[in-house]
Design a protein around this motif. Structure first.
Motif, PDB file in Angstrom:
ATOM      1  N   VAL A 196     -10.071  -4.135  -3.208  1.00 57.27           N
ATOM      2  CA  VAL A 196      -9.063  -4.350  -4.244  1.00 57.27           C
ATOM      3  C   VAL A 196      -9.687  -4.198  -5.635  1.00 57.27           C
ATOM      4  O   VAL A 196      -9.047  -3.691  -6.566  1.00 57.27           O
ATOM      5  CB  VAL A 196      -8.407  -5.732  -4.081  1.00 57.27           C
ATOM      6  CG1 VAL A 196      -7.604  -6.119  -5.321  1.00 57.27           C
ATOM      7  CG2 VAL A 196      -7.480  -5.726  -2.879  1.00 57.27           C
TER       8      VAL A 196
ATOM      9  N   LEU B 235      -8.626   6.699  -4.958  1.00 57.84           N
ATOM     10  CA  LEU B 235      -7.673   5.626  -4.698  1.00 57.84           C
ATOM     11  C   LEU B 235      -7.023   5.802  -3.328  1.00 57.84           C
ATOM     12  O   LEU B 235      -6.870   4.830  -2.567  1.00 57.84           O
ATOM     13  CB  LEU B 235      -6.601   5.606  -5.799  1.00 57.84           C
ATOM     14  CG  LEU B 235      -5.627   4.421  -5.809  1.00 57.84           C
ATOM     15  CD1 LEU B 235      -6.362   3.092  -5.706  1.00 57.84           C
ATOM     16  CD2 LEU B 235      -4.762   4.470  -7.062  1.00 57.84           C
TER      17      LEU B 235
ATOM     18  N   ILE C 100      -1.147  -4.105  -6.943  1.00 57.29           N
ATOM     19  CA  ILE C 100      -2.542  -4.433  -6.607  1.00 57.29           C
ATOM     20  C   ILE C 100      -2.794  -5.919  -6.800  1.00 57.29           C
ATOM     21  O   ILE C 100      -3.461  -6.566  -5.975  1.00 57.29           O
ATOM     22  CB  ILE C 100      -3.524  -3.603  -7.472  1.00 57.29           C
ATOM     23  CG1 ILE C 100      -3.440  -2.125  -7.090  1.00 57.29           C
ATOM     24  CG2 ILE C 100      -4.952  -4.119  -7.309  1.00 57.29           C
ATOM     25  CD1 ILE C 100      -4.230  -1.215  -8.005  1.00 57.29           C
TER      26      ILE C 100
ATOM     27  N   HIS D 127      -9.543   4.708  -0.766  1.00 49.03           N
ATOM     28  CA  HIS D 127      -9.636   3.243  -0.677  1.00 49.03           C
ATOM     29  C   HIS D 127      -8.456   2.679   0.117  1.00 49.03           C
ATOM     30  O   HIS D 127      -8.623   1.732   0.899  1.00 49.03           O
ATOM     31  CB  HIS D 127      -9.658   2.628  -2.070  1.00 49.03           C
ATOM     32  CG  HIS D 127     -10.865   3.010  -2.886  1.00 49.03           C
ATOM     33  ND1 HIS D 127     -12.077   3.290  -2.307  1.00 49.03           N
ATOM     34  CD2 HIS D 127     -11.027   3.145  -4.232  1.00 49.03           C
ATOM     35  CE1 HIS D 127     -12.952   3.596  -3.273  1.00 49.03           C
ATOM     36  NE2 HIS D 127     -12.333   3.513  -4.430  1.00 49.03           N
ATOM     37  N   ILE D 128      -7.288   3.253  -0.085  1.00 46.90           N
ATOM     38  CA  ILE D 128      -6.105   2.790   0.648  1.00 46.90           C
ATOM     39  C   ILE D 128      -6.283   3.029   2.144  1.00 46.90           C
ATOM     40  O   ILE D 128      -5.963   2.170   2.974  1.00 46.90           O
ATOM     41  CB  ILE D 128      -4.834   3.502   0.122  1.00 46.90           C
ATOM     42  CG1 ILE D 128      -4.517   3.030  -1.305  1.00 46.90           C
ATOM     43  CG2 ILE D 128      -3.643   3.231   1.044  1.00 46.90           C
ATOM     44  CD1 ILE D 128      -3.419   3.823  -1.984  1.00 46.90           C
TER      45      ILE D 128
ATOM     46  N   GLU E 293     -10.115   2.258 -10.272  1.00 47.43           N
ATOM     47  CA  GLU E 293      -9.537   3.606 -10.344  1.00 47.43           C
ATOM     48  C   GLU E 293      -8.224   3.603 -11.139  1.00 47.43           C
ATOM     49  O   GLU E 293      -7.964   4.522 -11.930  1.00 47.43           O
ATOM     50  CB  GLU E 293      -9.289   4.149  -8.936  1.00 47.43           C
ATOM     51  CG  GLU E 293     -10.514   4.197  -8.041  1.00 47.43           C
ATOM     52  CD  GLU E 293     -11.651   5.041  -8.599  1.00 47.43           C
ATOM     53  OE1 GLU E 293     -11.400   5.862  -9.499  1.00 47.43           O
ATOM     54  OE2 GLU E 293     -12.791   4.867  -8.138  1.00 47.43           O
ATOM     55  N   THR E 294      -7.422   2.565 -10.918  1.00 52.20           N
ATOM     56  CA  THR E 294      -6.135   2.496 -11.629  1.00 52.20           C
ATOM     57  C   THR E 294      -6.338   2.322 -13.129  1.00 52.20           C
ATOM     58  O   THR E 294      -5.616   2.941 -13.941  1.00 52.20           O
ATOM     59  CB  THR E 294      -5.288   1.339 -11.072  1.00 52.20           C
ATOM     60  OG1 THR E 294      -5.141   1.491  -9.661  1.00 52.20           O
ATOM     61  CG2 THR E 294      -3.910   1.318 -11.710  1.00 52.20           C
TER      62      THR E 294
ATOM     63  N   ILE F 186       2.087   1.851  -3.451  1.00 54.57           N
ATOM     64  CA  ILE F 186       1.024   2.383  -4.312  1.00 54.57           C
ATOM     65  C   ILE F 186       0.820   3.867  -4.027  1.00 54.57           C
ATOM     66  O   ILE F 186       0.683   4.683  -4.950  1.00 54.57           O
ATOM     67  CB  ILE F 186      -0.286   1.597  -4.097  1.00 54.57           C
ATOM     68  CG1 ILE F 186      -0.134   0.165  -4.615  1.00 54.57           C
ATOM     69  CG2 ILE F 186      -1.451   2.285  -4.811  1.00 54.57           C
ATOM     70  CD1 ILE F 186      -1.302  -0.744  -4.282  1.00 54.57           C
TER      71      ILE F 186
ATOM     72  N   PHE G 222      -9.643  -0.622  -6.177  1.00 54.06           N
ATOM     73  CA  PHE G 222      -8.279  -0.208  -6.545  1.00 54.06           C
ATOM     74  C   PHE G 222      -8.082  -0.355  -8.058  1.00 54.06           C
ATOM     75  O   PHE G 222      -7.579   0.547  -8.727  1.00 54.06           O
ATOM     76  CB  PHE G 222      -7.239  -1.112  -5.858  1.00 54.06           C
ATOM     77  CG  PHE G 222      -7.008  -0.819  -4.400  1.00 54.06           C
ATOM     78  CD1 PHE G 222      -7.792   0.069  -3.697  1.00 54.06           C
ATOM     79  CD2 PHE G 222      -5.985  -1.459  -3.716  1.00 54.06           C
ATOM     80  CE1 PHE G 222      -7.575   0.330  -2.354  1.00 54.06           C
ATOM     81  CE2 PHE G 222      -5.754  -1.214  -2.373  1.00 54.06           C
ATOM     82  CZ  PHE G 222      -6.552  -0.331  -1.691  1.00 54.06           C
ATOM     83  N   ASN G 223      -8.448  -1.515  -8.554  1.00 57.84           N
ATOM     84  CA  ASN G 223      -8.259  -1.803  -9.984  1.00 57.84           C
ATOM     85  C   ASN G 223      -9.093  -0.866 -10.861  1.00 57.84           C
ATOM     86  O   ASN G 223      -8.626  -0.415 -11.912  1.00 57.84           O
ATOM     87  CB  ASN G 223      -8.628  -3.268 -10.280  1.00 57.84           C
ATOM     88  CG  ASN G 223      -7.452  -4.210 -10.112  1.00 57.84           C
ATOM     89  OD1 ASN G 223      -6.341  -3.908 -10.549  1.00 57.84           O
ATOM     90  ND2 ASN G 223      -7.687  -5.345  -9.491  1.00 57.84           N
TER      91      ASN G 223
ATOM     92  N   LEU H  82       0.829  -1.206   0.000  1.00 58.20           N
ATOM     93  CA  LEU H  82       0.000   0.000   0.000  1.00 58.20           C
ATOM     94  C   LEU H  82       0.866   1.259   0.000  1.00 58.20           C
ATOM     95  O   LEU H  82       0.538   2.245  -0.672  1.00 58.20           O
ATOM     96  CB  LEU H  82      -0.926   0.005   1.215  1.00 58.20           C
ATOM     97  CG  LEU H  82      -2.091  -0.987   1.213  1.00 58.20           C
ATOM     98  CD1 LEU H  82      -2.851  -0.905   2.526  1.00 58.20           C
ATOM     99  CD2 LEU H  82      -3.035  -0.744   0.052  1.00 58.20           C
TER     100      LEU H  82
END
Length: 292
Positions: free
Chosen positions: A251, A226, A281, A229-230, A257-258, A166, A254-255, A163
């Motif tokens: 997770v 993001l 991730i 979320h972290i 937004e990324t 990231i 996470f994906n 994390l």
């Protein structure tokens, strides 16, 4: 406390004349799945074992093995066939009278005829058996859960480390985004200079085009979400309850937004960073598949 779904616990004790061995092992699974192996005569223990472990385990494929060995003489009853014994005694005395033999008949002599004795296993009290098994099960379960907790701590530490990576990458993207817009504006200006030669360039048009580009490539909303979320992920890791499903959902976010950041990226450096973030991730996703 974060706990892994992988674990093993073993305990063995002798209780009330019985040698009892219990082994518990588990691997990851989306739900609680239970199987066990017990001696056929103790099949009634299966449901008790399942109910007991459901109070301690929420997820995982759990396998339990129970061995119960009754020690020699424990819970045994010896029955005497008195009619057969009387027959032996009468026959021996008759033999003595008929042939004039010395009558030295004794208990030990009669006891040599083993067929006058029958050894039977006494009826067993199911609750007494369960109490003994549960005592050993408690010890095995404590070791099993301790192993799960230790492995869970390692998983937690690994996720927290990733994390941080990231977050660092998100910070670089946030710093890089305004530079990307400025570099686009400069490229556009140089290109117009080449096309228009010595004619005047409309600065307002360049600013307008740069603004449109900035709007299309803006990732501030995605990076803010993001980061949020972290932060949620870290808070969930502090909970004293099963959190695997919650982390799995995060997770996915996470994906999401990324991927959006990657699709908006108009810069090779940002694209490279996005690839690194997605790699981290994915490693987190693999780790939490084993978190209860």
């Amino acid at each position: 406390m974060i706990r892994s779904m992988t674990g093993f616990g073993r305990a063995q004790e002798t209780i009330d004349g019985r040698d009892i061995l219990v082994e518990i092992k588990s691997v990851n699974h989306r739900f609680f799945e239970f199987s066990c192996r017990v001696p056929r005569a103790y099949g009634y223990l299966e449901e008790k074992l399942k109910r007991y472990l459901q109070t301690k385990i929420s997820r995982g494929k759990v396998d339990v093995g129970v061995t119960i060995v009754t020690l020699d003489g424990a819970n045994a009853q010896v029955e005497i066939n008195r009619e057969l014994a009387r027959g032996y005694v009468d026959a021996l005395r008759a033999l003595s009278d008929e042939f004039g033999l010395i009558d030295d008949l004794s208990l030990s002599a009669v006891a040599r005829f083993s067929d006058i004795f029958t050894v039977r296993k006494g009826l067993e009290d199911e609750e007494v058996i369960w109490d003994g098994v549960k005592t050993v099960l408690d010890e095995a379960a404590d070791r099993f859960i301790a192993m799960r907790a230790a492995e869970g701590e390692r998983l937690r530490d690994d996720c927290l480390d990733r994390l941080c990576r990231i977050e660092q990458a998100v910070g670089v993207i946030e710093e890089r985004s305004p530079q990307v817009v400025e570099e686009y504006r400069e490229r556009l200006y140089r290109k117009l200079q080449e096309l228009l030669a010595d004619r005047n360039i409309d600065d307002s048009r360049i600013l307008t085009e740069a603004a449109i580009f900035a709007d299309k490539t803006a990732v501030a909303e995605e990076t803010v979400r993001l980061r949020s979320h972290i932060a949620q992920f870290r808070e969930i890791l502090k909970l004293k309850e099963p959190v695997g499903r919650k982390l799995d959902f995060l997770v996915q976010e996470f994906n999401r937004e990324t991927n959006t950041i990657g699709s908006k990226a108009q810069d090779l450096e940002v694209a490279r960073i996005v690839v690194d973030v997605k790699s981290e991730i994915e490693k987190i996703r693999e780790q939490i598949q084993n978190i209860e």
